[in-house]
Each structure stands twice: as C-alpha cells, then as structure tokens.
Design a protein around this motif. Structure first.
Motif, PDB file in Angstrom:
ATOM      1  N   GLN A  47      57.156 118.769  75.836  1.00 43.71           N
ATOM      2  CA  GLN A  47      57.929 117.388  75.419  1.00 43.71           C
ATOM      3  C   GLN A  47      57.820 117.424  73.929  1.00 43.71           C
ATOM      4  OE1 GLN A  47      56.047 114.073  76.868  1.00 43.71           O
ATOM      5  NE2 GLN A  47      53.966 115.071  77.003  1.00 43.71           N
ATOM      6  N   TRP A  48      56.813 118.257  73.230  1.00 44.27           N
ATOM      7  CA  TRP A  48      56.685 117.976  71.637  1.00 44.27           C
ATOM      8  C   TRP A  48      57.130 119.290  71.104  1.00 44.27           C
ATOM      9  CZ3 TRP A  48      56.208 113.007  71.276  1.00 44.27           C
ATOM     10  CH2 TRP A  48      55.481 112.455  72.167  1.00 44.27           C
ATOM     11  N   TRP A  49      57.820 120.255  71.771  1.00 42.39           N
ATOM     12  CA  TRP A  49      58.351 121.286  71.103  1.00 42.39           C
ATOM     13  C   TRP A  49      59.457 120.824  70.061  1.00 42.39           C
ATOM     14  CZ3 TRP A  49      59.764 124.990  75.497  1.00 42.39           C
ATOM     15  CH2 TRP A  49      58.533 125.791  76.130  1.00 42.39           C
ATOM     16  N   PRO A  50      59.599 121.649  68.963  1.00 47.69           N
ATOM     17  CA  PRO A  50      60.504 121.226  67.828  1.00 47.69           C
ATOM     18  C   PRO A  50      62.073 121.667  68.609  1.00 47.69           C
ATOM     19  CG  PRO A  50      59.605 123.238  67.218  1.00 47.69           C
ATOM     20  CD  PRO A  50      58.536 122.440  68.468  1.00 47.69           C
ATOM     21  N   ARG A  51      62.969 121.104  67.937  1.00 45.78           N
ATOM     22  CA  ARG A  51      64.499 121.383  68.524  1.00 45.78           C
ATOM     23  C   ARG A  51      64.717 122.833  68.594  1.00 45.78           C
ATOM     24  NH1 ARG A  51      69.249 118.814  68.841  1.00 45.78           N
ATOM     25  NH2 ARG A  51      71.033 119.710  68.554  1.00 45.78           N
ATOM     26  N   ASN A  52      64.529 123.608  67.300  1.00 40.95           N
ATOM     27  CA  ASN A  52      64.767 124.949  67.692  1.00 40.95           C
ATOM     28  C   ASN A  52      64.105 125.901  68.760  1.00 40.95           C
ATOM     29  OD1 ASN A  52      62.067 124.823  66.492  1.00 40.95           O
ATOM     30  ND2 ASN A  52      62.687 126.628  65.051  1.00 40.95           N
ATOM     31  N   GLN A  53      62.744 125.356  68.977  1.00 40.13           N
ATOM     32  CA  GLN A  53      62.091 125.948  70.232  1.00 40.13           C
ATOM     33  C   GLN A  53      62.813 125.348  71.453  1.00 40.13           C
ATOM     34  OE1 GLN A  53      58.141 125.391  70.019  1.00 40.13           O
ATOM     35  NE2 GLN A  53      57.559 126.787  71.869  1.00 40.13           N
ATOM     36  N   LEU A  54      63.240 124.251  71.490  1.00 41.56           N
ATOM     37  CA  LEU A  54      63.664 123.659  72.824  1.00 41.56           C
ATOM     38  C   LEU A  54      65.056 124.452  73.145  1.00 41.56           C
ATOM     39  CD1 LEU A  54      63.229 119.959  72.736  1.00 41.56           C
ATOM     40  CD2 LEU A  54      62.202 121.363  74.206  1.00 41.56           C
ATOM     41  N   LEU A  55      66.000 124.646  71.891  1.00 43.33           N
ATOM     42  CA  LEU A  55      67.136 125.266  72.222  1.00 43.33           C
ATOM     43  C   LEU A  55      67.250 126.727  72.435  1.00 43.33           C
ATOM     44  CD1 LEU A  55      69.231 123.716  69.133  1.00 43.33           C
ATOM     45  CD2 LEU A  55      69.130 123.113  71.408  1.00 43.33           C
ATOM     46  N   ALA A  56      66.190 127.537  71.996  1.00 39.63           N
ATOM     47  CA  ALA A  56      65.908 128.877  72.289  1.00 39.63           C
ATOM     48  C   ALA A  56      65.498 129.133  73.834  1.00 39.63           C
ATOM     49  CB  ALA A  56      64.765 129.561  71.461  1.00 39.63           C
ATOM     50  N   TYR A  57      64.733 127.775  74.290  1.00 38.36           N
ATOM     51  CA  TYR A  57      64.047 128.035  75.769  1.00 38.36           C
ATOM     52  C   TYR A  57      65.509 127.649  76.754  1.00 38.36           C
ATOM     53  CZ  TYR A  57      62.169 126.229  79.993  1.00 38.36           C
ATOM     54  OH  TYR A  57      61.825 126.088  81.477  1.00 38.36           O
ATOM     55  N   GLN A  58      66.497 126.839  76.307  1.00 37.57           N
ATOM     56  CA  GLN A  58      67.611 126.749  76.961  1.00 37.57           C
ATOM     57  C   GLN A  58      68.614 127.733  77.015  1.00 37.57           C
ATOM     58  OE1 GLN A  58      68.914 122.577  75.324  1.00 37.57           O
ATOM     59  NE2 GLN A  58      68.665 121.922  77.392  1.00 37.57           N
ATOM     60  N   LEU A  59      68.580 128.615  76.020  1.00 35.77           N
ATOM     61  CA  LEU A  59      69.329 129.417  75.969  1.00 35.77           C
ATOM     62  C   LEU A  59      69.144 130.848  76.714  1.00 35.77           C
ATOM     63  CD1 LEU A  59      70.546 129.593  72.117  1.00 35.77           C
ATOM     64  CD2 LEU A  59      72.045 129.198  74.216  1.00 35.77           C
ATOM     65  N   GLN A  60      67.658 130.873  76.983  1.00 34.61           N
ATOM     66  CA  GLN A  60      67.190 131.865  77.701  1.00 34.61           C
ATOM     67  C   GLN A  60      67.283 131.520  79.131  1.00 34.61           C
ATOM     68  OE1 GLN A  60      65.970 134.819  76.919  1.00 34.61           O
ATOM     69  NE2 GLN A  60      65.306 134.996  79.230  1.00 34.61           N
ATOM     70  N   SER A  61      66.997 130.254  79.386  1.00 35.86           N
ATOM     71  CA  SER A  61      67.028 129.694  80.777  1.00 35.86           C
ATOM     72  C   SER A  61      68.669 129.844  81.372  1.00 35.86           C
ATOM     73  CB  SER A  61      66.677 128.379  80.821  1.00 35.86           C
ATOM     74  OG  SER A  61      65.412 128.005  80.650  1.00 35.86           O
ATOM     75  N   LEU A  62      69.372 129.528  80.709  1.00 38.70           N
ATOM     76  CA  LEU A  62      70.825 129.953  80.985  1.00 38.70           C
ATOM     77  C   LEU A  62      71.182 131.364  81.288  1.00 38.70           C
ATOM     78  CD1 LEU A  62      72.762 127.511  78.468  1.00 38.70           C
ATOM     79  CD2 LEU A  62      72.660 127.334  81.026  1.00 38.70           C
ATOM     80  N   THR A  63      70.665 132.243  80.304  1.00 42.44           N
ATOM     81  CA  THR A  63      70.884 133.592  80.672  1.00 42.44           C
ATOM     82  C   THR A  63      70.165 134.013  81.976  1.00 42.44           C
ATOM     83  OG1 THR A  63      70.881 134.165  78.399  1.00 42.44           O
ATOM     84  CG2 THR A  63      70.125 135.907  79.935  1.00 42.44           C
ATOM     85  N   GLU A  64      68.935 133.420  82.375  1.00 44.57           N
ATOM     86  CA  GLU A  64      68.325 133.978  83.513  1.00 44.57           C
ATOM     87  C   GLU A  64      69.222 133.199  84.662  1.00 44.57           C
ATOM     88  OE1 GLU A  64      64.532 132.618  82.890  1.00 44.57           O
ATOM     89  OE2 GLU A  64      63.890 134.222  81.540  1.00 44.57           O
ATOM     90  N   VAL A  65      69.487 131.810  84.484  1.00 41.07           N
ATOM     91  CA  VAL A  65      70.178 131.438  85.798  1.00 41.07           C
ATOM     92  C   VAL A  65      71.398 131.997  86.195  1.00 41.07           C
ATOM     93  CG1 VAL A  65      71.401 129.305  86.651  1.00 41.07           C
ATOM     94  CG2 VAL A  65      69.074 129.127  85.354  1.00 41.07           C
ATOM     95  N   VAL A  66      72.254 132.394  85.219  1.00 44.67           N
ATOM     96  CA  VAL A  66      73.486 132.928  85.336  1.00 44.67           C
ATOM     97  C   VAL A  66      73.514 134.284  85.920  1.00 44.67           C
ATOM     98  CG1 VAL A  66      75.855 133.671  84.364  1.00 44.67           C
ATOM     99  CG2 VAL A  66      74.782 131.408  83.885  1.00 44.67           C
ATOM    100  N   ALA A  67      72.574 134.808  85.555  1.00 45.85           N
ATOM    101  CA  ALA A  67      72.371 136.445  85.883  1.00 45.85           C
ATOM    102  C   ALA A  67      72.014 136.479  87.191  1.00 45.85           C
ATOM    103  CB  ALA A  67      71.291 137.158  84.880  1.00 45.85           C
TER     104      ALA A  67
END
Length: 460
Positions: A47-67
């Motif tokens: 919850q305290w991650w900086p914005r760039n870390q959260l965005l990187a997490y979301q992009l990686q999660s999208l990649t995994e979910v769609v795959a």
C-alpha cells in the motif's frame, strides 16, 4: 428456500444462534488461512509502494492474467485472446469488453481447465438487474479477497478482535418473525441484524440491541442504517459509539453519510466491490476513494474511451486475484467519476472522485439527459421515512413515499418543483404514498429504479 433454510426457520432462536456460530466457524476456516495471512502481510507493505512500482506490478499482473486465460479458459480461447507482454495499459484496449451477458452465456466455459471442479466454490452476485451471475473461485482466491477486506478495515482502525454489527441481505430472521430481529455469530464476535424488519415500529428494538452489544464496527447497507441514525438523532440517543461504520453495495449519498456520522459519532468508510472479484474501491482514513491496484486494473470508460480526471464513465475491471475465473475488461454496469490520484494519506495509484451507482439507477429524460443522485432532495423532509423514484415510461416517473405524520401539500409541491428542475419540463411526475418500499432479494433499498433501462438490458 433450500431445505436447510426451511429447517433453520423452524428452530428456536437459541438454536439458530448456535447454528450460525457453527457455520461462522466453518467460514472462518475458508476465508482466513495461510494464503490470507501471507496476502495481508504483503498488502501492508504494497500500500506504500511508489506509483512506478505499482504500475509495474499491474502490467506484470495483466501479462500473467491474460496469458493464463488465453491458455486455460475455453471462453478466451474461443475468442482468440492473444497472449500479450504488457508494456502499456493502452494495449488492454485491444481486448474486447466482457459483458454480464457474455459471462452468463459462457457459464463453465469461463472457468480455467487448470482447476478440478471438486476444488471450486460457487458464489453469486446480487443480480440487481435480475441477472445474477455464478462466480467460481477456490479457497486461495477467497482468502486473498478477505485479506483485502481486512486491510480496508485496518484503514478504518478496526482489528480482527473487534466486535461487529452487520446489516446485510441475509435472511437470518424468518419472515413474519417478531423480536429479536438479529442473531449472534459468537465464533466471529458478530451480531447479524436483519435488513428486512426495519420499520418505524421496530426501530426502538434495533437501537436497544445495538446499545447493549456496543459494536466497535457497524458494517451495513446505507439504507439499513439511515433510519436508525435518524432515530438516534431525533431521540438524542448517544449510547452507540463504534470506532467506524463501513458501508457498501449501495450508492452512499453525502446527506446520508452526514446523518450516519452525526448519529454514531464516527467516520463512515465506504467501499465498492462484488462477488466477481474484479475491482475493489475503498475509502482511506482521509476519505479518498482509492482503486486498489493489487486487486485489479480499473478503467473508467465512456463510449469506448478512457476518461480524463473529472470524467464520468463505466467501471471496467480486470481482476488479479481469482485465476479460476478471470474477468478481463469486465463491464460492471456501474458508473464513477475518475479522480486525479492525489491523496494526503500518501498512497499512490488511481482515485475515484465519486461513485455514481448503476445505469438502471439513473433517470433518463425524454431529451436523453442522464439524471442521477436525486435522493438528496428528500433528505431535508423530516416527514418522509423512505422514498423511491421509479421510471416506468420514457416520460414518467413515480415517486413512492413512506410518510411519518403529516405530509403538507406545500411540501409535496416543493418536492415536485425540485424534481422538475432536475428532470426537465417534459417529464411527468406522480408522487404517491405507499405503506412500505420493498427491498431487493439481497435486502437493499434502491432509491431509483429505471424500469425502461432494465427492459433495454433484457432485450440486448
């Protein structure tokens, strides 16, 4: 009603309390375990991650979910969903929206072949438009889901040991029963209050029970708690002082929030989610609505385009926590206004300026204007216990009112004028008195119902 519910209804109250406590113990084992504890520990840090870390997490999660969906879920294979390495959220728009009708028609084809049927749990949405959905998950997804709710309660200052009073859509008190209008789940230290028995006659009973129980948290639909809050203020009752009130499942209007906060002497923390496990939007201690980035990726979309901050659109969600039944670009039918992402609490990510409810909770004028949030105009009228606006024709709305005491003609004329100022000159308005306003099957009070929109949805 199932056989188990019929048997439950025939037992005395003390037996019902015992059965609920035993069932609560079983649910606790399903919802809170090793996966949940590990998820919660991670959430307290992320919850305290900086914005760039959260965005990187979301992009990686999208990649995994769609795959995984493209490989293991028949529905997405049939759609020829491509596996994508996400470097930008714009890439997500290449995937078509997923409607509730799509999910209903697909049925089990929405479920990943990776999971054995015997390991799955089936949950259901409320079906606001008459179309409940069956959602499949496993114990790990359930525990992840409840870990997010636990973190949300921590934002409100609530611990797992705190005493809780809940008002929801469970039919725990059989229809036609007298007091008590609540049951006790001792395994969860929770008093379960019926949302179906609240009336001007039963309010003193509810207030007495809450005063005796002294909950630290009240978790409720806004419409269940509002009449209790008004009773407390009118009778100067100050014996119920929880740490926080949590609301969900209905649009929380500002006047209702103000009444509840005054009556109970604490903040209200509102949140938005659902059985679909696709999106979670929750208020922090500063009162800001945060889109929970670890839970899923949320788009606010108007006519196929993402809106800018301050823009209104439909909530479109891609969930991260339930690989059993992944929902990718799921069009929820709910609407919100996008915020600018800023909050004094220091948490990064998307924010929501305002949750606006469902499309079928909006009046559409003959001129095509969408008019929502009409409920506040009734809140200043003390003789109105409850109201509901029903649009039953393109150019007609029926205003159902439950009146306590006198309803002077001048007050009725003023309401008519207020409505006409918002709905325009061509909308016909009928104000009618009714003895009560029915709840939905889930115990909710919908203050605006657009029957014309429901017909349109059913025909699509």
């Amino acid at each position: 009603m199932t056989f188990a519910m019929r048997a439950y209804a025939r037992t005395p109250v003390w037996t019902q309390n015992l059965l609920l406590s035993a069932y609560g113990l079983r649910l606790r084992g399903l919802r809170y375990g090793r996966t949940g504890r590990a998820t919660l520990a991670g959430l307290r840090e992320s919850q305290w991650w900086p914005r760039n870390q959260l965005l990187a997490y979301q992009l990686q999660s999208l990649t995994e979910v769609v795959a995984r969906a493209a490989a293991d879920v028949p529905f997405y294979r049939d759609r020829r969903t491509a596996r994508v390495e996400f470097h930008s959220f714009d890439q997500l728009r290449e995937i078509p929206l997923l409607s509730k009708d799509d999910v209903q028609r697909a049925g089990r084809r929405m479920v990943s072949e990776w999971y054995r049927p015997r390991d799955l749990t089936e949950v259901h949405t409320g079906g606001t438009t008459g179309k409940p959905l069956a959602i499949f998950c496993d114990t790990h997804a359930l525990q992840r889901n409840y870990a997010f709710f636990t973190r949300f309660k921590e934002w409100a200052g609530i611990s797992e040991q705190d005493r809780v009073a809940t008002f929801a859509g469970r039919t725990l008190v059989p229809a036609g029963s007298g007091a008590p209008y609540w049951r006790h789940n001792r395994s969860a230290n929770t008093m379960l209050f019926s949302s179906y028995h609240i009336s001007t006659q039963t309010l003193p009973d509810y207030v007495s029970a809450l005063s005796a129980f002294k909950p630290s948290l009240i978790d409720s639909y806004p419409s269940s708690l509002e009449p209790i809050a008004r009773y407390l203020l009118q009778n100067n009752v100050t014996s119920i002082r929880p740490k926080a009130v949590i609301t969900s499942s209905e649009t929380l209007f500002h006047p209702v929030r103000a009444v509840i906060e005054r009556a109970f002497g604490c903040k209200v923390f509102d949140h938005y989610g659902g059985a679909e496990m696709a999106a979670l939007i929750a208020q922090c201690e500063e009162g800001t609505y945060h889109v929970t980035p670890e839970f899923g990726y949320v788009e606010i979309v108007d006519q196929g385009q993402a809106v800018a901050p301050g823009g209104r659109g439909e909530i479109v969600a891609t969930g991260f926590i339930n690989p059993v039944m992944p929902l990718i670009r799921y069009a929820t039918g709910d609407y919100a206004v996008l915020g600018d992402g800023a909050c004094a609490c220091g948490r990064a990510g998307q924010t929501i300026e305002q949750l606006e409810g469902r499309m079928d909770d909006v009046v559409v004028t003959p001129e095509g204007n969408l008019v929502g949030r009409l409920d506040p105009i009734f809140k200043a009228v003390s003789c109105l216990y409850e109201t509901r606006i029903v649009q039953d024709a393109v150019d007609h709305v029926r205003v159902e009112t439950v009146v306590v005491g006198d309803f002077p003609h001048e007050v009725e004329r003023e309401l008519d004028a207020q409505l006409r100022a918002r709905l325009g000159p061509t909308m016909r308005i009928s104000i009618v008195r009714v003895p009560s306003i029915e709840r939905t099957g889930r115990g909710k009070l919908r203050t605006t119902v657009n029957l014309m929109q429901q017909k349109k949805i059913g025909a699509d």
